[in-house]
Design a protein around this motif. Structure first.
Motif, PDB file in Angstrom:
ATOM      1  N   PRO A  37       0.820  -1.217   0.000  1.00 52.08           N
ATOM      2  CA  PRO A  37       0.000   0.000   0.000  1.00 52.08           C
ATOM      3  C   PRO A  37       0.856   1.270   0.000  1.00 52.08           C
ATOM      4  CG  PRO A  37      -0.769  -1.565   1.655  1.00 52.08           C
ATOM      5  CD  PRO A  37       0.542  -2.077   1.165  1.00 52.08           C
ATOM      6  N   ALA A  38       0.264   2.319  -0.558  1.00 58.40           N
ATOM      7  CA  ALA A  38       0.977   3.606  -0.551  1.00 58.40           C
ATOM      8  C   ALA A  38       1.069   4.172   0.864  1.00 58.40           C
ATOM      9  CB  ALA A  38       0.268   4.584  -1.482  1.00 58.40           C
ATOM     10  N   ARG A  39       0.035   3.832   1.669  1.00 56.41           N
ATOM     11  CA  ARG A  39       0.031   4.330   3.051  1.00 56.41           C
ATOM     12  C   ARG A  39      -0.769   3.374   3.914  1.00 56.41           C
ATOM     13  NH1 ARG A  39      -3.429   7.443   6.258  1.00 56.41           N
ATOM     14  NH2 ARG A  39      -2.352   8.631   7.887  1.00 56.41           N
ATOM     15  N   VAL A  40      -0.308   3.143   5.127  1.00 57.20           N
ATOM     16  CA  VAL A  40      -1.037   2.356   6.129  1.00 57.20           C
ATOM     17  C   VAL A  40      -1.257   3.259   7.341  1.00 57.20           C
ATOM     18  CG1 VAL A  40      -1.039   0.329   7.616  1.00 57.20           C
ATOM     19  CG2 VAL A  40      -0.007   0.199   5.342  1.00 57.20           C
ATOM     20  N   ASP A  41      -2.513   3.440   7.702  1.00 59.09           N
ATOM     21  CA  ASP A  41      -2.831   4.288   8.852  1.00 59.09           C
ATOM     22  C   ASP A  41      -2.245   3.656  10.111  1.00 59.09           C
ATOM     23  OD1 ASP A  41      -4.350   5.321  11.187  1.00 59.09           O
ATOM     24  OD2 ASP A  41      -5.437   6.438   9.638  1.00 59.09           O
ATOM     25  N   PRO A  42      -1.376   4.379  10.842  1.00 56.87           N
ATOM     26  CA  PRO A  42      -0.722   3.787  12.019  1.00 56.87           C
ATOM     27  C   PRO A  42      -1.678   3.497  13.165  1.00 56.87           C
ATOM     28  CG  PRO A  42      -0.228   6.123  11.869  1.00 56.87           C
ATOM     29  CD  PRO A  42      -0.945   5.767  10.602  1.00 56.87           C
ATOM     30  N   LEU A  43      -2.822   4.168  13.185  1.00 62.76           N
ATOM     31  CA  LEU A  43      -3.768   3.953  14.284  1.00 62.76           C
ATOM     32  C   LEU A  43      -4.758   2.843  13.967  1.00 62.76           C
ATOM     33  CD1 LEU A  43      -4.493   7.671  15.289  1.00 62.76           C
ATOM     34  CD2 LEU A  43      -2.931   6.040  16.364  1.00 62.76           C
ATOM     35  N   THR A  44      -5.319   2.871  12.756  1.00 63.85           N
ATOM     36  CA  THR A  44      -6.353   1.891  12.396  1.00 63.85           C
ATOM     37  C   THR A  44      -5.804   0.693  11.636  1.00 63.85           C
ATOM     38  OG1 THR A  44      -6.816   3.004  10.292  1.00 63.85           O
ATOM     39  CG2 THR A  44      -8.022   3.773  12.252  1.00 63.85           C
ATOM     40  N   GLY A  45      -4.648   0.845  11.002  1.00 60.96           N
ATOM     41  CA  GLY A  45      -4.108  -0.240  10.171  1.00 60.96           C
ATOM     42  C   GLY A  45      -4.728  -0.304   8.796  1.00 60.96           C
ATOM     43  N   TYR A  46      -5.600   0.662   8.464  1.00 64.41           N
ATOM     44  CA  TYR A  46      -6.216   0.680   7.139  1.00 64.41           C
ATOM     45  C   TYR A  46      -5.149   0.888   6.068  1.00 64.41           C
ATOM     46  CZ  TYR A  46     -10.820   1.109   9.345  1.00 64.41           C
ATOM     47  OH  TYR A  46     -11.958   0.905  10.089  1.00 64.41           O
ATOM     48  N   ARG A  47      -5.339   0.169   4.955  1.00 64.23           N
ATOM     49  CA  ARG A  47      -4.412   0.278   3.829  1.00 64.23           C
ATOM     50  C   ARG A  47      -5.015   1.209   2.769  1.00 64.23           C
ATOM     51  NH1 ARG A  47      -4.105  -4.991   5.793  1.00 64.23           N
ATOM     52  NH2 ARG A  47      -2.040  -5.995   5.820  1.00 64.23           N
ATOM     53  N   TYR A  48      -4.175   2.062   2.213  1.00 64.33           N
ATOM     54  CA  TYR A  48      -4.601   2.990   1.174  1.00 64.33           C
ATOM     55  C   TYR A  48      -3.662   2.863  -0.032  1.00 64.33           C
ATOM     56  CZ  TYR A  48      -7.399   4.997   4.891  1.00 64.33           C
ATOM     57  OH  TYR A  48      -8.296   5.173   5.915  1.00 64.33           O
ATOM     58  N   TYR A  49      -4.242   2.999  -1.218  1.00 67.94           N
ATOM     59  CA  TYR A  49      -3.504   2.785  -2.460  1.00 67.94           C
ATOM     60  C   TYR A  49      -3.698   3.981  -3.388  1.00 67.94           C
ATOM     61  CZ  TYR A  49      -3.494  -2.075  -0.857  1.00 67.94           C
ATOM     62  OH  TYR A  49      -3.333  -3.223  -0.110  1.00 67.94           O
ATOM     63  N   THR A  50      -2.790   4.096  -4.335  1.00 67.12           N
ATOM     64  CA  THR A  50      -2.931   5.124  -5.357  1.00 67.12           C
ATOM     65  C   THR A  50      -3.717   4.572  -6.539  1.00 67.12           C
ATOM     66  OG1 THR A  50      -0.911   4.514  -6.536  1.00 67.12           O
ATOM     67  CG2 THR A  50      -0.676   6.085  -4.711  1.00 67.12           C
ATOM     68  N   ASP A  51      -4.260   5.491  -7.351  1.00 61.99           N
ATOM     69  CA  ASP A  51      -4.973   5.049  -8.567  1.00 61.99           C
ATOM     70  C   ASP A  51      -4.043   4.262  -9.485  1.00 61.99           C
ATOM     71  OD1 ASP A  51      -7.396   6.163  -7.873  1.00 61.99           O
ATOM     72  OD2 ASP A  51      -6.923   8.107  -8.764  1.00 61.99           O
ATOM     73  N   ALA A  52      -2.766   4.620  -9.519  1.00 62.48           N
ATOM     74  CA  ALA A  52      -1.813   3.921 -10.391  1.00 62.48           C
ATOM     75  C   ALA A  52      -1.649   2.470  -9.976  1.00 62.48           C
ATOM     76  CB  ALA A  52      -0.469   4.642 -10.371  1.00 62.48           C
ATOM     77  N   GLN A  53      -1.815   2.188  -8.701  1.00 61.55           N
ATOM     78  CA  GLN A  53      -1.667   0.808  -8.231  1.00 61.55           C
ATOM     79  C   GLN A  53      -2.824  -0.080  -8.663  1.00 61.55           C
ATOM     80  OE1 GLN A  53      -0.810   1.896  -3.986  1.00 61.55           O
ATOM     81  NE2 GLN A  53       0.863   0.399  -4.208  1.00 61.55           N
TER      82      GLN A  53
END
Length: 355
Positions: A37-53
Motif C-alpha cells: 500500500p501507498a500508506r497504512v494508517d498507524p492507528l487503524t491499520g487501514y491500507r490505502y492505495y494510489t490510482d496507479a496501483q
C-alpha cells in the motif's frame, strides 16, 4: 479516512472492486511484497492505495489467472518489458506442454475405462509378422489385405487370408477388460508398429471408433482399420473334411528344401516318410506319417511363407486331399494355424486337356 482520500488515495475496498481482487488477496499481496500500500494508517491499520496501483493489481489478477508463480509475477512487473515478454512466452509454452500431457493422460484413462487388452508386445509383434504373410498383396478386395484382430476369452487372435492361404495366430493376453471386440487392421503402417512393439515390454490395445490404439512405455501408435466384414475363417476351418493323412516333420528341414525351390514342389507321402521332388531332384524328408498315402504339389510361393512363419521346431500337416487346403499347425507359447492350397494335380490338368 477523509484526509487520505482527499490526498488522492483509495481504500482497499475500492481497489478490490476496481481490480477484481478480494480485500484478503490484496492483503496477501501486501504481505508478499508484491503490492505494498501507498500508506497504512498507524492507528487503524487501514491500507490505502494510489490510482496507479489499480493497474498493477489488475495485472496481478490476470497473471495469477494463468497460474504464473508469484516470483515470476514480480519479475514481469519489474519494468523490463523485454524480460517480461520472454518470461510470459516461456510460461505459455509450459502451459501448452502441460495441457497436452494432461490431454494425453486423460485420454489414456478414458480408454482404460472401456474395452482393452494388455498383451506381451514381443508376442504381438511376432504374431503380426507371422499372420501378415497370408494377407493379400493387393487391394483388389481391400479387406483381404487387412488383418483381423479379435479380443475374446482372454486371448488375442490375428487372422489373414488371400483366399489361397489362411493364417490365424492366438496369443494369450495378460489382462482383458470389457467385452469382446474386433477390428480389421489396415496393412499401411503395420511394419512401423511391429518394429516399435519390439522395443517395449507390454502393450495395451484399445479399440476406438476409427481404429486401434496401441500404448506402451508412454508412447502410442494408431492403426487405421478397414470398415468391411472379414471372411469368417472359422467356417472355412470347420468346413474342411476330416484329415486323411497327418505328417509331423522337422520345420527346419522342410524350410531348407523350399527355400531353394524354383518350380512346383511335389510331395509323395506314405508310411515310410515323405519324398520331396523339385524338378529332377528328389529328397527324402524324415517324417512321422499316419493315415493314407497321398501325392500333392505346392507352389513354393504359397507353401514357403506358411512354413517360414511357423512356431517351434516341429510342424504338423493335416491333409484332406490333393485338391483341398492343407492345414499347417505349430505351437510353442500360443498356437499358429495356416492353410495352404496345393496346386492342381497333374492328372487333373491332363484330364482337362483331353477332348
Amino acid at each position: 479516512m477523509a484526509s487520505s482520500e482527499s490526498a488522492g488515495l483509495i481504500t482497499i475496498g475500492v481497489l478490490a472492486r476496481a481490480s477484481g481482487l478480494t480485500a484478503s488477496a490484496l492483503r496477501f499481496y501486501d504481505d508478499c511484497g508484491l503490492l505494498v500500500p501507498a500508506r497504512v494508517d498507524p492507528l487503524t491499520g487501514y491500507r490505502y492505495y494510489t490510482d496507479a496501483q489499480c493497474r498493477r493489481a489488475t495485472l496481478i489478477r490476470q497473471l495469477r489467472a494463468i497460474d504464473l508463480p508469484l516470483e515470476m509475477i514480480a519479475k514481469v512487473l519489474s519494468g523490463d518489458a523485454g524480460r517480461a515478454r520472454d518470461l510470459l512466452d516461456r510460461h505459455v509454452d509450459e502451459l501448452a506442454r502441460r495441457a497436452s500431457e494432461a490431454s494425453r493422460v486423460a485420454m489414456m484413462v478414458k480408454r482404460s475405462l472401456g474395452p482393452h487388452v494388455a498383451v506381451s508386445a514381443a508376442a504381438l509383434a511376432q504374431a503380426l509378422e507371422q499372420v501378415r504373410a497370408a494377407a493379400a498383396g493387393t487391394r483388389e478386395i481391400p479387406v483381404l489385405a487387412g488383418l483381423l484382430l479379435e479380443a475374446s476369452g482372454n486371448a488375442l487372435t490375428l487372422t489373414a487370408t488371400d483366399r489361397y492361404r489362411l493364417s490365424t495366430r492366438t496369443v494369450v493376453v495378460n489382462r482383458q477388460h470389457g467385452g469382446d471386440w474386433s477390428r480389421v487392421l489396415d496393412p499401411d503402417g503395420l511394419g512401423a508398429i511391429t518394429a516399435w512393439l519390439r522395443t517395449v515390454e507390454q502393450v495395451v490395445a484399445t479399440p476406438t471408433g476409427d481404429g486401434l490404439v496401441l500404448a506402451g512405455d508412454g508412447a502410442e501408435h494408431r492403426s487405421a482399420v478397414i470398415d468391411e466384414p472379414f471372411p469368417d475363417h472359422r467356417v472355412v476351418l470347420s468346413g474342411l473334411g476330416p484329415a486323411r493323412t497327418r505328417v509331423i516333420t522337422a520345420r527346419g528341414r522342410l524350410l531348407s528344401l523350399l527355400e531353394t525351390a524354383t518350380t512346383t514342389v511335389r510331395f509323395v507321402i506314405d508310411s515310410t516318410g515323405v519324398q520331396v521332388s523339385r524338378g529332377d531332384a528328389a529328397h527324402r524328408l524324415p517324417a512321422t506319417v499316419t493315415g493314407s498315402a497321398i501325392t500333392l504339389s505346392f507352389d513354393p510361393a504359397t507353401l514357403l511363407p506358411a512354413v517360414h512363419t511357423a512356431l517351434g521346431p516341429d510342424l504338423m500337416l493335416d491333409i484332406t486331399g490333393p485338391d483341398q487346403p492343407v492345414v499347417l499347425r505349430s505351437a510353442t507359447d500360443g498356437d499358429l494355424t495356416t492353410l495352404a492350397m496345393p496346386t492342381r494335380p497333374a492328372d487333373q490338368d491332363d484330364a482337362c486337356r483331353r477332348p
